[in-house]
Design a protein around this motif. Structure first.
Motif, short mmCIF file in Angstrom:
data_model
loop_
_atom_site.label_atom_id
_atom_site.label_comp_id
_atom_site.label_asym_id
_atom_site.label_seq_id
_atom_site.Cartn_x
_atom_site.Cartn_y
_atom_site.Cartn_z
N LYS A 1 -47.92 40.22 10.11
CA LYS A 1 -47.48 38.85 10.37
C LYS A 1 -48.43 38.14 11.32
CE LYS A 1 -43.57 36.17 12.12
NZ LYS A 1 -42.21 36.23 12.72
N THR A 2 -48.89 38.86 12.34
CA THR A 2 -49.84 38.27 13.28
C THR A 2 -51.16 37.96 12.60
OG1 THR A 2 -48.82 39.53 15.10
CG2 THR A 2 -51.01 38.62 15.48
N GLN A 3 -51.62 38.86 11.76
CA GLN A 3 -52.85 38.62 11.03
C GLN A 3 -52.74 37.35 10.18
OE1 GLN A 3 -54.01 42.08 8.78
NE2 GLN A 3 -53.68 43.48 10.50
N GLU A 4 -51.63 37.21 9.50
CA GLU A 4 -51.44 36.06 8.62
C GLU A 4 -51.41 34.76 9.43
OE1 GLU A 4 -48.20 34.37 5.36
OE2 GLU A 4 -47.95 36.34 6.28
N GLU A 5 -50.70 34.77 10.57
CA GLU A 5 -50.60 33.55 11.37
C GLU A 5 -51.96 33.18 11.95
OE1 GLU A 5 -47.63 34.23 14.26
OE2 GLU A 5 -45.95 34.03 12.87
N VAL A 6 -52.71 34.16 12.44
CA VAL A 6 -54.03 33.88 12.97
C VAL A 6 -54.95 33.33 11.89
CG1 VAL A 6 -56.09 34.92 14.01
CG2 VAL A 6 -53.83 35.54 14.85
N CYS A 7 -54.87 33.91 10.71
CA CYS A 7 -55.68 33.44 9.60
C CYS A 7 -55.33 31.99 9.25
CB CYS A 7 -55.48 34.37 8.39
SG CYS A 7 -56.45 33.90 6.94
N GLN A 8 -54.05 31.70 9.22
CA GLN A 8 -53.63 30.34 8.87
C GLN A 8 -54.07 29.33 9.93
OE1 GLN A 8 -49.42 30.84 8.39
NE2 GLN A 8 -49.58 31.68 6.32
N LEU A 9 -53.97 29.74 11.22
CA LEU A 9 -54.41 28.82 12.28
C LEU A 9 -55.92 28.62 12.24
CD1 LEU A 9 -52.16 30.03 15.25
CD2 LEU A 9 -52.02 27.85 14.07
#
Length: 885
Positions: free
Chosen positions: A650-658
């Protein structure tokens, strides 16, 4: 080191001689400032400090001990003056013991004699009181075997108390090597002892002379009475008369000695009372001494006196002693309560806590005071933590000028804020958690950051003593340095049984610490019930990434300091989880704020182009990204015991999106700058998108950050390129048709060509202007732009040629001249599409039939190129490889 006072000086002693245990008064100078200052007193080499009573700096009263020397100095030693000197000396006399059969002028109790100093339980027989050395000279035992002496003096004895005493045997056994002079001295000593014995009888008579006179007067009175009674003629038997005489004599004797016997009884009772008071004055004075020592804080003295009284009078049956001992117990109970109150008093130091616990242990206090102290310290720490939060929340709400949570760090402030906690030593180097900054930092920091600083310092200032108190409780050093006593070992055993309870206390402290920090910085991670207890902050906006980084360093050093106390890791896991959540949140906030900063870059564009054809916008974008990554370097780094922030998908996905969002914002800024005038740029509507992590939720998970960003950039590039081509090509293309037919030109009826007409020259000039504009910005973009411009012009020219119904000979020659002139001029920028357009345009014209026409066409082309050589030079340079479109 020099002393503050002169050494003691003894100038007088009264009396100056006496037997052992004689009470003497010592006078002199600098004999001490008080009872505690007197640390030594010797008379004839014997320590008399135990019986010393300090009266003043010039007077001390004590009793002479069992000294070794017959005569010696009186030496006084004090703390303030050191060891003193004496100008006088004391002579120790040998006591004369009075046996039960010896004559004495004083009253002697008829009881066994007890030596109270050497053996209190053994009676000494009267015969043993005789001198052990009757000759008064040094005894030197001979080397003659006792058996040989017994054989030589058969039936005799060397004991001078025996009826068969043999003087020869006694001399051979004790004085075989004694000189004749010493034996003569021994004879002189024996004579002195005999004379002294005779003098003693005479002294006895002299001492009791008054008694003899009183007895003589009494007997004379009795004799006169008897004579008077004998002259009377009284009836009765002689026996009756004798009884009457004896009764009268008895009554007279009682009358005579009644006063003497009464004084003796009164003196005996007074003496006994004084002896009891003197012997047991320790107990009678103990209640008052206890109270005085408690007021002075001398608890050790009180405990020692109590232990002594307990051993002496704890099981007494004497009513007077029981009464005073009960008073002592009452005072000791009050002392227990006082010490317990002081023990549970907060705040207090670990040294005081240990001291009070040992006092209570020595006083055999009920319960477990040490565990009560641990419980009180635990409640105190929790109370301090919650009070700290309430104080900062109240200050935040009542402050007229609130600190902005989004406060950016100044240039001078940022380095000190980032390295502040790195300068803080762990508990192994320093138990305190101190800051290297001045107090002005606290006025610049947001309330929540200052609260975390204060909270962690508070915990690190209280928890080490709390942990050490528990360790001391477990190993028994709270009660004794060695913990060898059975009662103390039993308490240590109880301590081991309470490990679970203490573990809960530490867990509660760690739980409160983590929850309070979460309530201030991560309220969304708490439940509703926890928010009411640990939250309460009015958070109008998020903290900046720099402040979150500072908080992370604070919590990290707090974890290191707690680890240095050897607290088990399972009790500190909550802090590790907090650090991980803070790191993730810091990354998210930093990326969001970076997007906000990039969004505002469009407003900072100055359109000043450098030598490479770039404005300041790309450099500002790069600096913003680099600054964000540098600020996150310490956050992304894993300290010992920490895990990677990207371990959760989840953290990876959020960082990628940001990260994608940052690129999209920059792309949008480029689009806004390239398509709208300066006054029309509006980026305010991006704020919602920037803060929303679901902005690009529709992007497939398989897409990488680079592919998505490159696709977006290519899309923007293509869109900008098409807009630019449209902007530049449309005017040129639109001028072709009006230029061709200017002056009512007709392809069917026209003169012989004399050169390229002006409309084509104007189109070439416009193309040259685009070339110059693009070349100024970027040389590499020239082929890409001009090729598209040429495509648009050639396509329009082909369309116009195909729309002509018919050409005359001159019209066909004029059209071919202009098409070839344009084609040859921009030959380096021809693409397959533009070549095809030129081919179609030429195919729409009639073919040249004569050589003269071809020659004329060639001459006119050369003439055109020659005259416009300067203008057409830009089309003759070697172009860079054309970019893919």
């Amino acid at each position: 080191m020099s002393r503050s006072r002169q050494p003691p000086l003894v100038t007088g002693i009264s009396p100056n001689e006496g037997i052992s245990w004689t009470k003497v008064t010592i006078r002199g100078e600098n004999l001490g400032t008080g009872p505690t200052d007197l640390i030594g007193l010797t008379i004839c080499g014997h320590n008399c400090l135990l019986t010393a009573e300090w009266m003043s700096a010039s007077k001390i009263v004590c009793r002479v001990g069992q000294a070794k020397n017959d005569k010696g100095d009186i030496i006084v030693t004090t703390k303030s003056g050191g060891k003193g000197t004496s100008t006088v000396s004391f002579k120790l006399l040998k006591p004369e013991k009075i046996g039960i059969l010896d004559q004495s002028a004083v009253w002697v109790d008829e009881m066994n004699y007890y030596d109270m100093r050497t053996d209190r339980n053994k009676g000494i027989p009267p015969l043993s009181l005789r001198p052990a050395n009757p000759l008064g000279i040094e005894i030197e035992k001979g080397k003659f075997p006792p058996k040989d002496l017994e054989t030589l003096f058969h039936g005799m004895s060397a004991d001078f108390t025996s009826e068969n005493f043999s003087a020869a045997w006694y001399l051979i056994e004790n004085h075989s090597s004694t000189s004749f002079e010493q034996l003569k001295m021994a004879v002189s000593n024996l004579k002195k002892q005999a004379n002294k014995k005779n003098e003693g009888s005479l002294a006895y008579v002299k001492g009791g002379l008054s008694t003899f006179f009183e007895a003589q007067d009494a007997l004379s009175a009795i004799h006169q009475k008897l004579e008077a009674d004998g002259t009377e003629k009284v009836e009765g038997s002689m026996t009756q008369k004798l009884e009457n005489v004896l009764n009268r004599a008895s009554n007279t004797a009682d009358t005579l000695f009644q006063e003497v016997l009464g004084r003796k009884d009164k003196a005996d009772s007074t003496r006994n009372a004084l002896n009891v008071l003197q012997r047991f004055k320790f107990l009678f004075n103990l209640p008052l001494n206890i109270e005085r020592n408690i007021q002075k804080g001398d608890y050790d003295v009180v405990i020692n006196d109590y232990e002594k009284a307990k051993s002496l009078f704890g099981k007494t049956e004497v009513q007077v002693f029981k009464k005073y001992y009960a008073e002592v117990e009452t005072r000791i109970e009050d002392l227990r309560e006082l010490l317990l109150d002081k023990l549970l008093e907060t705040p207090s130091t670990l040294h005081d806590q240990k001291r009070y616990i040992r006092y209570l242990s020595d006083l055999h206090a009920d319960g477990d005071p040490s565990w009560q102290c641990i419980g009180a310290q635990h409640k105190w720490i929790l109370q301090l933590m919650h009070s700290c939060k309430e104080s900062y929340v109240k200050d935040l709400k009542s402050s007229t000028v609130l600190h902005s949570p989004m406060l950016e760090l100044d240039n001078d402030m940022r380095p000190s804020a980032m390295i502040h906690l790195s300068q803080t030593a762990s508990l192994k180097r320093a138990s305190s958690f101190q800051s290297g900054r001045d107090d002005t930092w606290r006025y610049k920091a947001p309330h929540r950051v200052a609260f975390v600083e204060k909270l962690t310092k508070l915990v690190l200032s209280q928890l080490p003593n709390f942990w050490k108190l528990w360790i001391s409780y477990v190993n028994g050093s709270l009660f004794s340095e060695t913990a060898e006593k059975s009662g103390q070992m039993e308490r240590s055993k109880n301590a081991r049984q309470r490990q679970h309870d203490f573990k809960k206390m530490i867990q509660e402290v760690m739980y409160s610490l983590v929850k309070l920090i979460r309530g201030a910085l991560l309220p969304f991670s708490l439940k509703e019930g926890e928010l009411r207890q640990y939250g309460g902050w009015e958070m109008k906006s998020e903290l900046s990434g720099q402040w979150l980084t500072h908080v992370i360093q604070t919590v990290r050093l707090t974890y290191e300091s707690l680890t240095a106390l050897e607290i088990p890791n399972d009790l500190l896991q909550n802090i590790q989880d907090l650090i991980l959540d803070l790191r993730v949140r810091c990354i998210m906030i930093t990326l969001q704020h970076s997007a906000e900063d990039i969004k505002r870059l469009a407003e900072k564009e100055d359109w000043i182009v450098d030598n490479e054809g770039l404005t300041s916008l790309p450099s500002q974008f790069e600096q913003c990204i680099v600054h964000s990554l540098q600020s996150l370097r310490g956050v992304l780094e894993c300290k010992p015991g920490e895990t990677s922030v990207f371990q959760q998908p989840k953290t990876q996905e959020e960082v990628c999106q940001l990260s994608i969002n940052i690129m999209q914002v920059f792309i949008y800024c480029l689009e806004q700058l390239s398509t709208k005038p300066d006054g029309d740029i509006d980026t305010t509507h991006l704020s919602v998108d920037v803060s929303s992590p679901d902005l690009f939720g529709s992007i497939h998970e398989d897409f990488s950050l680079s592919s998505v960003s490159m696709a977006s950039l290519k899309e923007l590039d293509q869109r900008l390129f098409e807009n630019y081509i449209e902007l530049k090509a449309d005017p040129i293309v639109g001028s072709l048709e009006p230029g061709i037919y200017a002056g009512y030109f007709d392809w069917k009826d026209c003169l012989t060509p004399t050169g390229v007409r002006n409309y084509l020259k104007e189109a070439l000039v416009n193309i040259i202007a685009v070339h110059a504009e693009v070349f100024t910005i970027s040389k590499e973009l020239v082929p890409r732009v001009l090729s598209k411009i040429v495509e648009a012009v050639s396509e329009e020219l082909s369309r116009l040629m195909q729309c002509v119904s018919s050409f005359s000979k001159n019209g066909a020659l004029q059209a071919r001249l202009e098409i070839c002139a344009l084609r040859d001029t921009v030959a380096v920028y021809l693409t397959p599409e533009s070549k095809s357009s030129f081919k179609q345009a030429l195919e729409a014209l009639p073919q040249l039939s004569s050589g003269a026409d071809k020659k004329l066409l060639e001459e006119l082309l050369n003439k055109f190129k020659s005259r416009m050589h300067l203008q057409l030079t830009c089309f003759q340079s070697s172009p860079s490889p054309m970019l893919k479109t």
